[in-house]
Design a protein around this motif. Sequence first.
Motif, PDB file in Angstrom:
ATOM      1  N   PRO A 161     -53.351 -48.988 -18.009  1.00 49.82           N
ATOM      2  CA  PRO A 161     -54.676 -48.905 -17.369  1.00 49.82           C
ATOM      3  C   PRO A 161     -55.279 -47.507 -17.424  1.00 49.82           C
ATOM      4  O   PRO A 161     -56.493 -47.353 -17.588  1.00 49.82           O
ATOM      5  CB  PRO A 161     -54.398 -49.329 -15.924  1.00 49.82           C
ATOM      6  CG  PRO A 161     -53.144 -50.122 -15.994  1.00 49.82           C
ATOM      7  CD  PRO A 161     -52.333 -49.535 -17.096  1.00 49.82           C
ATOM      8  N   GLY A 162     -54.431 -46.474 -17.277  1.00 46.81           N
ATOM      9  CA  GLY A 162     -54.958 -45.114 -17.316  1.00 46.81           C
ATOM     10  C   GLY A 162     -55.575 -44.771 -18.655  1.00 46.81           C
ATOM     11  O   GLY A 162     -56.642 -44.137 -18.726  1.00 46.81           O
ATOM     12  N   ALA A 163     -54.918 -45.181 -19.739  1.00 43.47           N
ATOM     13  CA  ALA A 163     -55.464 -44.924 -21.072  1.00 43.47           C
ATOM     14  C   ALA A 163     -56.742 -45.724 -21.302  1.00 43.47           C
ATOM     15  O   ALA A 163     -57.685 -45.231 -21.935  1.00 43.47           O
ATOM     16  CB  ALA A 163     -54.427 -45.269 -22.133  1.00 43.47           C
ATOM     17  N   ALA A 164     -56.785 -46.958 -20.790  1.00 49.64           N
ATOM     18  CA  ALA A 164     -57.990 -47.775 -20.947  1.00 49.64           C
ATOM     19  C   ALA A 164     -59.178 -47.148 -20.222  1.00 49.64           C
ATOM     20  O   ALA A 164     -60.297 -47.110 -20.753  1.00 49.64           O
ATOM     21  CB  ALA A 164     -57.734 -49.185 -20.423  1.00 49.64           C
ATOM     22  N   LEU A 165     -58.934 -46.627 -19.015  1.00 50.47           N
ATOM     23  CA  LEU A 165     -60.007 -45.964 -18.273  1.00 50.47           C
ATOM     24  C   LEU A 165     -60.482 -44.715 -19.007  1.00 50.47           C
ATOM     25  O   LEU A 165     -61.693 -44.469 -19.139  1.00 50.47           O
ATOM     26  CB  LEU A 165     -59.525 -45.604 -16.872  1.00 50.47           C
ATOM     27  CG  LEU A 165     -60.468 -44.724 -16.038  1.00 50.47           C
ATOM     28  CD1 LEU A 165     -61.804 -45.416 -15.833  1.00 50.47           C
ATOM     29  CD2 LEU A 165     -59.832 -44.357 -14.712  1.00 50.47           C
ATOM     30  N   THR A 166     -59.532 -43.915 -19.493  1.00 46.51           N
ATOM     31  CA  THR A 166     -59.894 -42.713 -20.237  1.00 46.51           C
ATOM     32  C   THR A 166     -60.702 -43.066 -21.478  1.00 46.51           C
ATOM     33  O   THR A 166     -61.706 -42.414 -21.802  1.00 46.51           O
ATOM     34  CB  THR A 166     -58.633 -41.940 -20.637  1.00 46.51           C
ATOM     35  OG1 THR A 166     -57.894 -41.592 -19.457  1.00 46.51           O
ATOM     36  CG2 THR A 166     -58.990 -40.668 -21.396  1.00 46.51           C
ATOM     37  N   GLY A 167     -60.282 -44.108 -22.182  1.00 44.70           N
ATOM     38  CA  GLY A 167     -61.015 -44.550 -23.361  1.00 44.70           C
ATOM     39  C   GLY A 167     -62.421 -44.991 -23.030  1.00 44.70           C
ATOM     40  O   GLY A 167     -63.375 -44.700 -23.774  1.00 44.70           O
TER      41      GLY A 167
END
Length: 262
Positions: free
Chosen positions: A201-207
């Motif tokens: 989820p953290g990478a998806a938000l950053t993306g």
Amino acid sequence: MSTLPVVPRISVPRTLRLARWNAVLLTRNRLALTYAAALPLLPLALLLGGDRGDEALGAATIATTLTMALVFPVFYNVLSQFVTRRDELVLKRLRTGEARDAELLTALVLPGAVIAVVVALAAIPVAAAFGQDLPRNPLLYVVGVLACIALYAAFAFWTAAWTRNAEAAQLTSLPVILLAVGGQLSLALPEAAQRWAELTPGAALTGLVRVTWFGLDDGRTTSSLDLAATWGAAAPHLAVLVAWTVAAFALAARSLHWEPRV
């Protein structure tokens, strides 16, 4: 043990009354209110020490701000409140009245969700004052924030299912916090590890922040996407968030406890 309703019917006035009560309890806890409302905005101060208009720095800073707005007022606040009121039998008593399960759960989420939305919107003028551009696709940016709120609320209920008491929440919340924070480091990982980290989820938000705000894609440090291209580039990140949300709600529905765990 009870499950979440399959087709919840919600009374909006009753839900808002319950949410107002939850908001009052949150404001009475000065420490929790500070963590929820003030702490998420602090990362934006990092923009003061960077180059004005540095898109890579802006994306990392805003992603951190949103992560904190999701972890504290949404995830941890809902988790601790649900566990505390479950152990105090408050939720059990409320369920014997007119309030439905979906109303109780929605009312728990609303105060933190409002704070998260306010932080996400406040980040726009603050970042602009520090030399950052306005969001490339503001509508998709807001959609991403709302999707993340649903996800972290689902995480809170799922975590509450196996959290014995409010003190234990400090430990049981760690896996979700690691998923949120660790995913932001995906761009710095080796390519093989990065592919797996991008599913967090953290990478998806950053993306999503990189795409919807700055038009950045594929690890680039300069804008390469126009408004139309941001929709397609954001789709994989939104898909990751939706998948996690569905999984978290499904697991919570199977295991959610409304009475103290023994």
